[in-house]
Scaffold this motif. Sequence first.
Motif, PDB file in Angstrom:
ATOM      1  N   MET A   1      38.222  83.097  35.910  1.00 55.37           N
ATOM      2  CA  MET A   1      38.235  82.024  34.937  1.00 55.37           C
ATOM      3  C   MET A   1      39.685  81.571  34.729  1.00 55.37           C
ATOM      4  SD  MET A   1      36.132  82.130  31.370  1.00 55.37           S
ATOM      5  CE  MET A   1      34.479  81.658  31.787  1.00 55.37           C
ATOM      6  N   LYS A   2      39.927  80.297  34.851  1.00 54.24           N
ATOM      7  CA  LYS A   2      41.265  79.734  34.704  1.00 54.24           C
ATOM      8  C   LYS A   2      41.678  79.715  33.242  1.00 54.24           C
ATOM      9  CE  LYS A   2      44.785  76.986  36.007  1.00 54.24           C
ATOM     10  NZ  LYS A   2      46.034  77.608  35.965  1.00 54.24           N
ATOM     11  N   THR A   3      42.912  80.117  32.981  1.00 49.93           N
ATOM     12  CA  THR A   3      43.464  80.044  31.631  1.00 49.93           C
ATOM     13  C   THR A   3      44.608  79.026  31.628  1.00 49.93           C
ATOM     14  OG1 THR A   3      44.999  81.860  32.042  1.00 49.93           O
ATOM     15  CG2 THR A   3      42.870  82.431  31.075  1.00 49.93           C
ATOM     16  N   PHE A   4      44.899  78.484  30.466  1.00 47.94           N
ATOM     17  CA  PHE A   4      45.938  77.471  30.326  1.00 47.94           C
ATOM     18  C   PHE A   4      46.831  77.815  29.147  1.00 47.94           C
ATOM     19  CE2 PHE A   4      42.347  75.347  32.300  1.00 47.94           C
ATOM     20  CZ  PHE A   4      42.948  74.656  33.342  1.00 47.94           C
ATOM     21  N   THR A   5      48.107  77.517  29.281  1.00 43.94           N
ATOM     22  CA  THR A   5      49.023  77.657  28.151  1.00 43.94           C
ATOM     23  C   THR A   5      48.823  76.459  27.230  1.00 43.94           C
ATOM     24  OG1 THR A   5      50.816  76.406  29.187  1.00 43.94           O
ATOM     25  CG2 THR A   5      50.728  78.793  29.633  1.00 43.94           C
ATOM     26  N   THR A   6      49.342  76.553  26.035  1.00 46.53           N
ATOM     27  CA  THR A   6      49.266  75.444  25.091  1.00 46.53           C
ATOM     28  C   THR A   6      49.925  74.207  25.685  1.00 46.53           C
ATOM     29  OG1 THR A   6      49.271  76.971  23.212  1.00 46.53           O
ATOM     30  CG2 THR A   6      49.890  74.691  22.755  1.00 46.53           C
ATOM     31  N   GLU A   7      51.044  74.385  26.351  1.00 46.63           N
ATOM     32  CA  GLU A   7      51.753  73.261  26.960  1.00 46.63           C
ATOM     33  C   GLU A   7      50.931  72.621  28.077  1.00 46.63           C
ATOM     34  OE1 GLU A   7      54.298  70.377  27.042  1.00 46.63           O
ATOM     35  OE2 GLU A   7      54.490  72.011  25.599  1.00 46.63           O
ATOM     36  N   GLU A   8      50.285  73.439  28.889  1.00 53.88           N
ATOM     37  CA  GLU A   8      49.435  72.902  29.958  1.00 53.88           C
ATOM     38  C   GLU A   8      48.272  72.097  29.378  1.00 53.88           C
ATOM     39  OE1 GLU A   8      49.850  76.098  33.612  1.00 53.88           O
ATOM     40  OE2 GLU A   8      48.651  76.663  31.872  1.00 53.88           O
ATOM     41  N   LEU A   9      47.675  72.599  28.304  1.00 54.53           N
ATOM     42  CA  LEU A   9      46.574  71.869  27.667  1.00 54.53           C
ATOM     43  C   LEU A   9      47.050  70.525  27.113  1.00 54.53           C
ATOM     44  CD1 LEU A   9      44.564  74.671  25.846  1.00 54.53           C
ATOM     45  CD2 LEU A   9      43.843  73.310  27.805  1.00 54.53           C
ATOM     46  N   LYS A  10      48.246  70.504  26.545  1.00 50.74           N
ATOM     47  CA  LYS A  10      48.800  69.249  26.039  1.00 50.74           C
ATOM     48  C   LYS A  10      48.993  68.255  27.174  1.00 50.74           C
ATOM     49  CE  LYS A  10      51.179  71.050  21.982  1.00 50.74           C
ATOM     50  NZ  LYS A  10      52.484  71.285  21.335  1.00 50.74           N
ATOM     51  N   GLU A  11      49.483  68.726  28.309  1.00 48.69           N
ATOM     52  CA  GLU A  11      49.696  67.863  29.473  1.00 48.69           C
ATOM     53  C   GLU A  11      48.364  67.331  30.015  1.00 48.69           C
ATOM     54  OE1 GLU A  11      52.067  69.984  32.349  1.00 48.69           O
ATOM     55  OE2 GLU A  11      53.686  70.278  30.902  1.00 48.69           O
ATOM     56  N   ILE A  12      47.363  68.203  30.067  1.00 50.83           N
ATOM     57  CA  ILE A  12      46.032  67.790  30.538  1.00 50.83           C
ATOM     58  C   ILE A  12      45.456  66.729  29.608  1.00 50.83           C
ATOM     59  CG2 ILE A  12      43.637  68.586  30.796  1.00 50.83           C
ATOM     60  CD1 ILE A  12      44.886  71.262  31.861  1.00 50.83           C
ATOM     61  N   CYS A  13      45.583  66.934  28.313  1.00 47.86           N
ATOM     62  CA  CYS A  13      45.065  65.963  27.337  1.00 47.86           C
ATOM     63  C   CYS A  13      45.819  64.635  27.438  1.00 47.86           C
ATOM     64  CB  CYS A  13      45.157  66.527  25.922  1.00 47.86           C
ATOM     65  SG  CYS A  13      43.965  67.855  25.592  1.00 47.86           S
TER      66      CYS A  13
ATOM     67  N   LEU B   1      38.232  70.829  32.891  1.00 47.07           N
ATOM     68  CA  LEU B   1      38.387  72.169  32.337  1.00 47.07           C
ATOM     69  C   LEU B   1      37.113  72.975  32.557  1.00 47.07           C
ATOM     70  CD1 LEU B   1      40.177  71.012  29.076  1.00 47.07           C
ATOM     71  CD2 LEU B   1      41.243  72.235  30.978  1.00 47.07           C
ATOM     72  N   GLN B   2      36.407  72.662  33.630  1.00 40.84           N
ATOM     73  CA  GLN B   2      35.166  73.351  33.951  1.00 40.84           C
ATOM     74  C   GLN B   2      35.442  74.835  34.184  1.00 40.84           C
ATOM     75  OE1 GLN B   2      32.308  71.054  36.568  1.00 40.84           O
ATOM     76  NE2 GLN B   2      34.243  70.037  37.057  1.00 40.84           N
ATOM     77  N   GLY B   3      34.677  75.663  33.510  1.00 42.97           N
ATOM     78  CA  GLY B   3      34.782  77.104  33.695  1.00 42.97           C
ATOM     79  C   GLY B   3      36.070  77.710  33.169  1.00 42.97           C
ATOM     80  N   ALA B   4      36.838  76.953  32.398  1.00 44.59           N
ATOM     81  CA  ALA B   4      38.135  77.439  31.903  1.00 44.59           C
ATOM     82  C   ALA B   4      37.962  78.413  30.744  1.00 44.59           C
ATOM     83  CB  ALA B   4      38.989  76.266  31.454  1.00 44.59           C
ATOM     84  N   ASP B   5      38.894  79.339  30.644  1.00 44.14           N
ATOM     85  CA  ASP B   5      38.955  80.257  29.513  1.00 44.14           C
ATOM     86  C   ASP B   5      39.769  79.570  28.424  1.00 44.14           C
ATOM     87  OD1 ASP B   5      39.316  82.230  27.638  1.00 44.14           O
ATOM     88  OD2 ASP B   5      40.140  83.707  29.027  1.00 44.14           O
ATOM     89  N   LEU B   6      39.082  79.015  27.451  1.00 43.01           N
ATOM     90  CA  LEU B   6      39.726  78.308  26.344  1.00 43.01           C
ATOM     91  C   LEU B   6      39.442  79.005  25.020  1.00 43.01           C
ATOM     92  CD1 LEU B   6      38.825  74.697  27.528  1.00 43.01           C
ATOM     93  CD2 LEU B   6      41.024  75.858  27.769  1.00 43.01           C
ATOM     94  N   GLN B   7      39.250  80.309  25.088  1.00 39.80           N
ATOM     95  CA  GLN B   7      38.989  81.071  23.868  1.00 39.80           C
ATOM     96  C   GLN B   7      40.146  80.884  22.897  1.00 39.80           C
ATOM     97  OE1 GLN B   7      37.454  85.156  24.012  1.00 39.80           O
ATOM     98  NE2 GLN B   7      37.439  84.918  26.244  1.00 39.80           N
ATOM     99  N   ARG B   8      39.798  80.554  21.662  1.00 42.68           N
ATOM    100  CA  ARG B   8      40.754  80.383  20.568  1.00 42.68           C
ATOM    101  C   ARG B   8      41.811  79.306  20.849  1.00 42.68           C
ATOM    102  NH1 ARG B   8      39.311  85.368  21.170  1.00 42.68           N
ATOM    103  NH2 ARG B   8      41.057  86.079  22.400  1.00 42.68           N
ATOM    104  N   ALA B   9      41.525  78.387  21.772  1.00 40.18           N
ATOM    105  CA  ALA B   9      42.472  77.306  22.069  1.00 40.18           C
ATOM    106  C   ALA B   9      42.567  76.354  20.885  1.00 40.18           C
ATOM    107  CB  ALA B   9      42.019  76.541  23.311  1.00 40.18           C
ATOM    108  N   ASP B  10      43.746  75.824  20.658  1.00 40.26           N
ATOM    109  CA  ASP B  10      43.970  74.850  19.599  1.00 40.26           C
ATOM    110  C   ASP B  10      43.787  73.460  20.192  1.00 40.26           C
ATOM    111  OD1 ASP B  10      44.725  73.260  17.504  1.00 40.26           O
ATOM    112  OD2 ASP B  10      46.763  74.055  17.351  1.00 40.26           O
ATOM    113  N   LEU B  11      42.597  72.911  20.007  1.00 44.67           N
ATOM    114  CA  LEU B  11      42.258  71.586  20.518  1.00 44.67           C
ATOM    115  C   LEU B  11      41.848  70.655  19.384  1.00 44.67           C
ATOM    116  CD1 LEU B  11      40.264  72.747  23.672  1.00 44.67           C
ATOM    117  CD2 LEU B  11      42.478  71.564  23.673  1.00 44.67           C
ATOM    118  N   HIS B  12      42.341  70.960  18.168  1.00 44.29           N
ATOM    119  CA  HIS B  12      41.976  70.074  17.061  1.00 44.29           C
ATOM    120  C   HIS B  12      42.611  68.701  17.299  1.00 44.29           C
ATOM    121  CE1 HIS B  12      45.955  71.046  15.404  1.00 44.29           C
ATOM    122  NE2 HIS B  12      45.799  69.979  14.639  1.00 44.29           N
TER     123      HIS B  12
END
Length: 95
Positions: free
Chosen positions: A1-13, A31-42
């Motif tokens: 399962m792919k994980t992302f840093t907060t910075e990577e998620l910001k770039e993807i968004c 973000l199919q199949g990504a490990d986004l447990q407890r991710a800050d996506l508010h």
Amino acid sequence: MKTFTTEELKEICAAHIKWLRDEEGGQRADLQGADLQRADLHDAYLRNAYLQGADLRGADLHDADLQGADLRDADLQGADLRDADLRDARTSSAR
């Protein structure tokens, strides 16, 4: 399962927003199949994003725009979905 840093998620968004606006450098969020447990996506703008099978347990998705997003088979247990826009989101088999 792919994980992302907060910075990577910001770039993807950010790239996803460009994609939605048909701007140069845009790319649909995949973000199919990504490990986004407890991710800050508010407040994330993930309209029509691919989140199929993503692990979103405990993720902060309050006020997120998930309109038309593919959330099939996603794990949303304990996710904060307060005021999230889920209109037309595909949620079959999501839990």
